[in-house]
Design an enzyme around this catalytic site. Structure first.
Site, PDB file in Angstrom:
ATOM      1  N   CYS A 245     -16.838  -9.290  30.968  1.00  0.00           N
ATOM      2  CA  CYS A 245     -16.552 -10.221  32.056  1.00  0.00           C
ATOM      3  C   CYS A 245     -16.783  -9.623  33.445  1.00  0.00           C
ATOM      4  CB  CYS A 245     -15.116 -10.733  31.953  1.00  0.00           C
ATOM      5  SG  CYS A 245     -13.857  -9.477  32.289  1.00  0.00           S
TER       6      CYS A 245
ATOM      7  N   TYR B 153      -1.774   0.501 -14.022  1.00  0.00           N
ATOM      8  CA  TYR B 153      -0.879   1.595 -13.613  1.00  0.00           C
ATOM      9  C   TYR B 153       0.536   1.167 -13.251  1.00  0.00           C
ATOM     10  CZ  TYR B 153      -2.469  -0.039  -9.003  1.00  0.00           C
ATOM     11  OH  TYR B 153      -2.767  -0.814  -7.909  1.00  0.00           O
TER      12      TYR B 153
ATOM     13  N   LYS C  71      -4.663  12.256  -0.384  1.00  0.00           N
ATOM     14  CA  LYS C  71      -6.086  11.974  -0.194  1.00  0.00           C
ATOM     15  C   LYS C  71      -6.850  13.289  -0.132  1.00  0.00           C
ATOM     16  CE  LYS C  71      -7.244   8.307   0.239  1.00  0.00           C
ATOM     17  NZ  LYS C  71      -7.377   7.378   1.361  1.00  0.00           N
TER      18      LYS C  71
ATOM     19  N   ASP D 205     -11.039   4.940  -7.192  1.00  0.00           N
ATOM     20  CA  ASP D 205     -11.685   4.364  -6.017  1.00  0.00           C
ATOM     21  C   ASP D 205     -12.328   3.039  -6.416  1.00  0.00           C
ATOM     22  OD1 ASP D 205     -12.411   4.203  -3.409  1.00  0.00           O
ATOM     23  OD2 ASP D 205     -14.102   5.582  -3.542  1.00  0.00           O
TER      24      ASP D 205
ATOM     25  N   CYS E 209      -9.261  -3.926  30.095  1.00  0.00           N
ATOM     26  CA  CYS E 209      -9.593  -5.084  30.923  1.00  0.00           C
ATOM     27  C   CYS E 209      -8.356  -5.966  30.969  1.00  0.00           C
ATOM     28  CB  CYS E 209     -10.779  -5.852  30.311  1.00  0.00           C
ATOM     29  SG  CYS E 209     -11.117  -7.421  31.160  1.00  0.00           S
TER      30      CYS E 209
ATOM     31  N   LYS F  96      -6.188   8.717  -8.421  1.00  0.00           N
ATOM     32  CA  LYS F  96      -6.322   7.563  -7.534  1.00  0.00           C
ATOM     33  C   LYS F  96      -7.749   7.016  -7.661  1.00  0.00           C
ATOM     34  CE  LYS F  96      -5.456   6.025  -2.818  1.00  0.00           C
ATOM     35  NZ  LYS F  96      -6.757   5.366  -2.617  1.00  0.00           N
TER      36      LYS F  96
ATOM     37  N   SER G 251       0.849  -1.187   0.000  1.00  0.00           N
ATOM     38  CA  SER G 251       0.000   0.000   0.000  1.00  0.00           C
ATOM     39  C   SER G 251       0.891   1.246   0.000  1.00  0.00           C
ATOM     40  CB  SER G 251      -0.904  -0.001   1.233  1.00  0.00           C
ATOM     41  OG  SER G 251      -0.117  -0.080   2.408  1.00  0.00           O
ATOM     42  N   LEU G 252       0.303   2.400  -0.311  1.00  0.00           N
ATOM     43  CA  LEU G 252       1.046   3.653  -0.362  1.00  0.00           C
ATOM     44  C   LEU G 252       0.882   4.436   0.926  1.00  0.00           C
ATOM     45  CD1 LEU G 252       0.193   4.924  -3.971  1.00  0.00           C
ATOM     46  CD2 LEU G 252       2.167   3.593  -3.218  1.00  0.00           C
TER      47      LEU G 252
ATOM     48  N   CYS H   1     -10.869 -13.005  29.936  1.00  0.00           N
ATOM     49  CA  CYS H   1     -12.028 -12.241  29.448  1.00  0.00           C
ATOM     50  C   CYS H   1     -12.506 -12.829  28.121  1.00  0.00           C
ATOM     51  CB  CYS H   1     -11.641 -10.777  29.257  1.00  0.00           C
ATOM     52  SG  CYS H   1     -12.956  -9.778  28.502  1.00  0.00           S
TER      53      CYS H   1
ATOM     54  N   GLU I 123      -1.014  10.660 -11.136  1.00  0.00           N
ATOM     55  CA  GLU I 123      -2.113   9.861 -11.674  1.00  0.00           C
ATOM     56  C   GLU I 123      -3.325   9.982 -10.761  1.00  0.00           C
ATOM     57  OE1 GLU I 123      -0.568   5.830 -13.184  1.00  0.00           O
ATOM     58  OE2 GLU I 123       0.972   6.472 -11.760  1.00  0.00           O
TER      59      GLU I 123
ATOM     60  N   CYS J  32     -15.641  -4.164  33.008  1.00  0.00           N
ATOM     61  CA  CYS J  32     -15.636  -4.723  31.656  1.00  0.00           C
ATOM     62  C   CYS J  32     -17.047  -5.161  31.280  1.00  0.00           C
ATOM     63  CB  CYS J  32     -14.681  -5.911  31.578  1.00  0.00           C
ATOM     64  SG  CYS J  32     -14.735  -6.775  29.991  1.00  0.00           S
TER      65      CYS J  32
END
Length: 672
Positions: free
Chosen positions: A409, A223, A312, A118, A424, A116, A83-84, A429, A114, A406
């Protein structure tokens, strides 16, 4: 029509349809009407029905869909699909540029910008020009084989225009108009609508009936090249994109090559203002160093390439009412509050839950039940509450207090020194145990298909599992009573559990959820110790001496393996037949003990004349070697090509074995 005549006509039709596809989808220069294209395709289908033995895997008829698949096979990416890193501001972009210039020693850098897309990241493999496989990105190392579904994309050629072998990466997506058409049809049928084009694209490609994928007009932009044979390697990314288009692959025309970060920001500004004019969704701009030799010099971090970044677009915000707060307990015991909201649409999706991070965050923001709150999607992905509209309060809002016990539990919640989260600390748990199993079976860990959160929760509620080892004792009789679990589903799930036993050690380590040990740390540990038994006996000093293992991680590892319950779990996993040794990438079916690279840590540097460093690395991994980027005292071998630099000197200083290209070819079996 006689067979010989039919065979000739079939070949003519295929050639014509391939050319029309290329003209329409790649060159945007259609030379035939849709009606004429459909007529020719119908004729091809009729002839192939009469002579089924003449059907080939690269026939354009494949694009109308094939027979349903029983399941998706796993695909190991020979070169990981990383990933970038993300940039959210122009300051981030300038920091990126300064870092590149400092590392490269250059005053100005040529970048390719370029859009991006989706959509869904995919990898395609062509051999001698013919598409043989397509896969999802998955966790970056392992994806799913969706070849039959990808073949239904009309813009994706099943045969390239040259006889080359390559692996190419791209983004499959659903155009906006097609998304709207599909949702209109679903609405008419009374079915749930897709939330956004990205979900629709993923849903189309990740289902088992190729005919359903064919009904949806998916598209794709390519790409990048993972690896390639049969053609001269380009020197720049710009040339790579031109080559892909020359081969008949569709490349996004909305790209530019610029000099310096100022022109990058101009490109970003333009598309931030004009993104809605496109026929498909984008969520940012990808910026890459153009010079491929410089990319090799810059290298990678554990998670992403240093030579690329994704800007982004600013997240979309909305206002809604907070109706309640729910707390959940994670696998490490951390208690996380989540806002329950009136539905609000953000970045094309409906949001009803959003992160509140922790108790301090709620207090600092002054968040109350009943407040009108500002919600945004951080990076267009994770919804979070970012503010309160106090001026809209009516006086009926109520303060929120985090629980002291919690919710699973009943144990007292504590805040450990230096931490902001309530936790917790009860090791028994049930929430932590359940979440730990969910992590163990997840895609990045043991990757057990069909064993998602809902199934694990059902198994846990039925007291069939209380830890990872219990998964390997499950039977069909245990599974069949579960909701929506038929006989075939139960058989597939048991087969997936059985297949997970072959995973390499790093997946097991990551799946165990040792605190501070992520996927990269698990990889480093597995490659160093090779066997779990050796790691279990390691002392703190030995662990801290390993690159990328710090004191906190070393302490956590030693403490973890000292726990009797942990040792019993690992004994049961071994007894069940789970592999607890390091195999390295793509080594599950190959006997490697006798190869010159088996179990060796190898670094490559300089330029090789007979192959790229990337190709050499892949072949070394296939023979059991572990290829890393930096030389250390744990390095067994340095492959030194022409113009080897500082890595060669460091290897010589450390006494690391240096192998030149002629010897490398011999070790790889290229020379007698």
């Amino acid at each position: 029509m006689e067979r010989a005549e039919a065979e000739q006509r079939i070949q003519t039709l295929r050639t014509e349809l391939e050319e029309y596809n290329y003209r329409y989808h790649v060159l945007d220069d259609p030379t035939v009407s849709d009606a004429e294209y459909d007529r020719l395709m119908a004729e091809l289908l009729r002839l192939e029905e009469v002579y089924p033995d003449l059907v080939t895997p690269d026939s354009p008829s494949v694009k109308v869909g094939g027979e349903p698949l029983p399941y998706f096979e796993k695909v190991e990416h020979r070169i990981p699909m990383l990933s970038l890193g993300n940039a959210f501001s122009f300051d981030d972009l300038q920091d990126f540029d300064e870092r590149i210039r400092r590392l490269s020693g250059r005053e100005s850098i040529d970048y390719v910008c370029e859009l991006k897309i989706d959509g869904l990241a995919v990898s395609l493999r062509y051999e001698d020009g013919v598409m043989v496989r397509g896969a999802t990105r998955g966790d970056g190392r392992t994806g799913e084989n969706i070849t039959q579904n990808l073949k239904t994309i009309r813009s994706l050629p099943l045969r390239l225009r040259e006889l080359v072998t390559l692996e190419v990466r791209g983004e499959a997506f659903l155009p906006k108009k097609e998304f709207e058409r599909i949702n209109r049809v679903k609405e008419e049928r009374g079915e749930a609508l897709f939330a956004n084009p990205r979900n629709a694209a993923a849903g189309s490609l990740r289902q088992l009936d190729p005919k359903l994928a064919a009904e949806r007009t998916l598209d794709i932009f390519l790409y990048g090249i993972g690896e390639m044979e049969g053609v001269q390697n380009p020197l720049t990314h710009t040339a790579s994109l031109d080559l892909l288009q020359k081969l008949g692959l569709k490349v996004n025309p909305e790209r530019v090559t610029v000099k310096g970060i100022d022109d990058v920001m101009d490109f970003v500004n333009h598309w931030r203002e004009h993104r809605m004019e496109l026929g498909y969704e984008i969520d940012g701009i990808v910026i890459k160093v153009d010079d491929l030799a410089l990319r090799e010099q810059l290298g990678f971090t554990a998670k992403s390439p240093r030579w690329a970044i994704a800007y982004k677009f600013p997240a979309e915000e909305g206002v809604t009412v907070l109706r309640g707060i729910e707390v959940t307990v994670g696998r490490t015991g951390a208690v996380t509050p989540t806002a329950l909201l009136d539905p609000v649409t953000l970045a094309g999706t409906t949001v009803q839950r959003a992160s509140l991070h922790n108790e301090d965050y709620i207090r600092e923001k002054g968040i109350m039940i009943g407040d009108h709150v500002i919600v945004k999607k951080a990076g267009d992905i994770i919804p979070e509450v970012v503010g309160v509209l106090t001026e809209q309060r009516s006086g009926e809002e109520t303060p929120y207090e985090m629980p002291t016990e919690c919710p699973e539990c009943g144990s007292e919640l504590v805040r450990l020194e230096g931490e902001v989260a309530l936790r917790c600390i009860n090791p028994q748990c049930p929430a932590q145990t359940r979440e730990g199993i969910i992590h163990f079976v997840s895609r990045g860990a043991m990757n057990i298909e069909g064993l998602g959160e809902k199934v694990v929760t059902q198994l846990f509620a039925a007291e069939l599992i209380r830890g990872p080892a219990d998964l390997y004792d499950l039977t069909k009789a245990d599974l069949l009573p579960l909701e929506r679990m038929g006989e075939k589903s139960a058989e597939n799930l048991l087969a997936a559990i059985e297949a997970s036993k072959k995973n390499s050690l790093e997946r097991v380590l990551f799946g165990l959820g040792i605190r501070f040990v992520g996927s990269k740390g698990a990889q480093v540990l597995a490659a160093h110790f090779k066997k779990l038994a050796s790691l279990m006996e390691a002392e703190r000093d030995e662990l801290e001496a390993i690159d990328e293992i710090g004191p906190k991680m070393a302490e956590s590892i030693v403490t973890y393996f000292e726990t009797p319950e942990v040792r019993e779990t690992l004994r049961r996993l071994e007894q069940a037949g789970v592999n607890l040794t390091y195999r390295g990438p793509d080594l599950e079916e190959t006997p490697l003990a006798d190869t010159p690279f088996a179990g060796k840590t190898v670094v490559l540097t300089g330029t090789l004349a007979s192959m790229s460093r990337q190709d050499a690395g892949a072949r070394i991994k296939a023979l059991g070697g572990n290829v890393t980027n930096s030389v250390s005292k744990n390095t067994d071998m340095l492959i030194a090509g022409d113009k080897a630099g500082s890595k060669l000197k460091k290897a010589q200083d450390l006494g690391v074995r240096v192998v030149e290209e002629e010897e490398l070819l011999s070790l790889l079996g290229e020379q007698e």
